[in-house]
Scaffold this motif. Structure first.
Motif, PDB file in Angstrom:
ATOM      1  N   ALA A 121       0.837  -1.202   0.000  1.00 49.39           N
ATOM      2  CA  ALA A 121       0.000   0.000   0.000  1.00 49.39           C
ATOM      3  C   ALA A 121       0.874   1.254   0.000  1.00 49.39           C
ATOM      4  CB  ALA A 121      -0.937   0.002   1.202  1.00 49.39           C
ATOM      5  N   MET A 122       1.937   1.247   0.805  1.00 47.06           N
ATOM      6  CA  MET A 122       2.853   2.392   0.807  1.00 47.06           C
ATOM      7  C   MET A 122       3.537   2.527  -0.549  1.00 47.06           C
ATOM      8  SD  MET A 122       4.593   2.519   4.589  1.00 47.06           S
ATOM      9  CE  MET A 122       5.351   0.909   4.468  1.00 47.06           C
ATOM     10  N   ARG A 123       3.951   1.397  -1.109  1.00 45.29           N
ATOM     11  CA  ARG A 123       4.614   1.419  -2.410  1.00 45.29           C
ATOM     12  C   ARG A 123       3.710   2.028  -3.474  1.00 45.29           C
ATOM     13  NH1 ARG A 123       5.604  -0.862  -7.232  1.00 45.29           N
ATOM     14  NH2 ARG A 123       7.775  -1.330  -7.767  1.00 45.29           N
ATOM     15  N   GLY A 124       2.402   1.771  -3.380  1.00 47.99           N
ATOM     16  CA  GLY A 124       1.455   2.302  -4.342  1.00 47.99           C
ATOM     17  C   GLY A 124       1.352   3.820  -4.345  1.00 47.99           C
ATOM     18  N   ILE A 125       1.813   4.455  -3.303  1.00 44.05           N
ATOM     19  CA  ILE A 125       1.778   5.911  -3.197  1.00 44.05           C
ATOM     20  C   ILE A 125       3.002   6.549  -3.862  1.00 44.05           C
ATOM     21  CG2 ILE A 125       1.917   7.795  -1.490  1.00 44.05           C
ATOM     22  CD1 ILE A 125       0.234   5.973   0.365  1.00 44.05           C
ATOM     23  N   PRO A 179       7.499   6.068  -9.619  1.00 39.44           N
ATOM     24  CA  PRO A 179       8.330   4.933 -10.052  1.00 39.44           C
ATOM     25  C   PRO A 179       9.779   4.989  -9.554  1.00 39.44           C
ATOM     26  CG  PRO A 179       6.935   5.632 -11.861  1.00 39.44           C
ATOM     27  CD  PRO A 179       6.745   6.643 -10.753  1.00 39.44           C
ATOM     28  N   ASP A 180      10.404   6.169  -9.576  1.00 34.98           N
ATOM     29  CA  ASP A 180      11.783   6.267  -9.104  1.00 34.98           C
ATOM     30  C   ASP A 180      11.862   6.006  -7.596  1.00 34.98           C
ATOM     31  OD1 ASP A 180      10.398   8.853  -8.925  1.00 34.98           O
ATOM     32  OD2 ASP A 180      12.308   9.639  -8.168  1.00 34.98           O
ATOM     33  N   ALA A 194      13.709   2.564  -5.342  1.00 33.35           N
ATOM     34  CA  ALA A 194      14.559   2.671  -4.151  1.00 33.35           C
ATOM     35  C   ALA A 194      13.908   1.963  -2.964  1.00 33.35           C
ATOM     36  CB  ALA A 194      14.818   4.142  -3.824  1.00 33.35           C
ATOM     37  N   PHE A 195      12.603   2.095  -2.829  1.00 30.14           N
ATOM     38  CA  PHE A 195      11.864   1.429  -1.758  1.00 30.14           C
ATOM     39  C   PHE A 195      11.974  -0.089  -1.899  1.00 30.14           C
ATOM     40  CE2 PHE A 195       7.789  -0.177   0.001  1.00 30.14           C
ATOM     41  CZ  PHE A 195       7.915   0.289   1.303  1.00 30.14           C
ATOM     42  N   ASP A 196      11.812  -0.586  -3.124  1.00 27.58           N
ATOM     43  CA  ASP A 196      11.931  -2.026  -3.381  1.00 27.58           C
ATOM     44  C   ASP A 196      13.297  -2.548  -2.949  1.00 27.58           C
ATOM     45  OD1 ASP A 196       9.385  -1.947  -4.440  1.00 27.58           O
ATOM     46  OD2 ASP A 196      10.047  -2.099  -6.536  1.00 27.58           O
TER      47      ASP A 196
END
Length: 146
Positions: free
Chosen positions: A120-124, A127-128, A132-134
Motif C-alpha cells: 500500500a505504501m509502495r502504491g503511493i 516509479p523512481d 529505491a523502496f523495493d
C-alpha cells in the motif's frame, strides 16, 4: 521422590515455554521493528516525499499500527493458551497442537498484513521512489541471510 519428579517436569515445561517465547520474539517482533526502522528511514528521509505522499503514508501507518498491535496481542494470547496446553498435556497432544496451529495462524496473518501495508505504501510512490523502496525492502528481508 514424587515431588522431585513433579518439580523437574514443571521446570522442563517452563524451559520449553521460555524457549518458544524467545523464538517468537526474535523471529517476529525484533525483526519487524528492525525492518520497519529501515523502511521508515528510506520512506521519510531518502525518497523526498511530497506533502500529499507524506499525508497518505502517515494515514496508512496509523491504520497499520492499530492492526499490528491487535495481531501482536492475539499472538500473545495464543502463546498463553500454548503454555496452558503444555502444562495440561505435558507433551504434544491435541491441545498443544491446536495452540501451535492458532499461533502460526496469527503469525501468518501478521506477515500478510505487513506485506499488504508495504505494498500500500509502495502504491503511493512515484516509479523512481518505488525502485529505491523495493531495494530497501529486499535488503531488509535478506539481511540475515547474508
Amino acid at each position: 521422590m514424587r515431588t522431585a519428579k513433579l518439580a523437574a517436569l514443571v521446570a522442563v515445561i517452563a524451559f520449553i515455554a521460555a524457549v518458544a517465547g524467545v523464538w517468537v520474539g526474535r523471529t517476529l517482533i525484533a525483526t519487524d521493528h528492525r525492518q520497519g526502522s529501515e523502511l521508515h528511514d528510506v520512506l521519510h528521509h531518502q525518497l523526498n516525499l511530497d506533502d500529499r505522499q507524506k499525508a497518505q503514508i502517515e494515514a496508512l501507518e496509523q491504520r497499520f499500527a492499530l492492526r499490528r498491535r491487535a495481531l501482536e496481542l492475539e499472538l500473545r494470547s495464543d502463546n498463553a493458551r500454548l503454555a496452558d496446553a503444555i502444562e495440561a498435556e505435558h507433551g504434544i497432544g491435541p491441545r498443544v497442537t491446536a495452540a501451535v496451529d492458532a499461533s502460526h495462524g496469527a503469525m501468518g496473518e501478521l506477515q500478510k498484513e505487513t506485506l499488504a501495508h508495504i505494498f500500500a505504501m509502495r502504491g503511493i510512490l512515484r516509479p523512481d521512489q518505488a525502485a529505491a523502496f523495493d531495494r530497501a525492502v529486499v535488503k531488509s528481508l535478506t539481511a540475515d541471510a547474508q
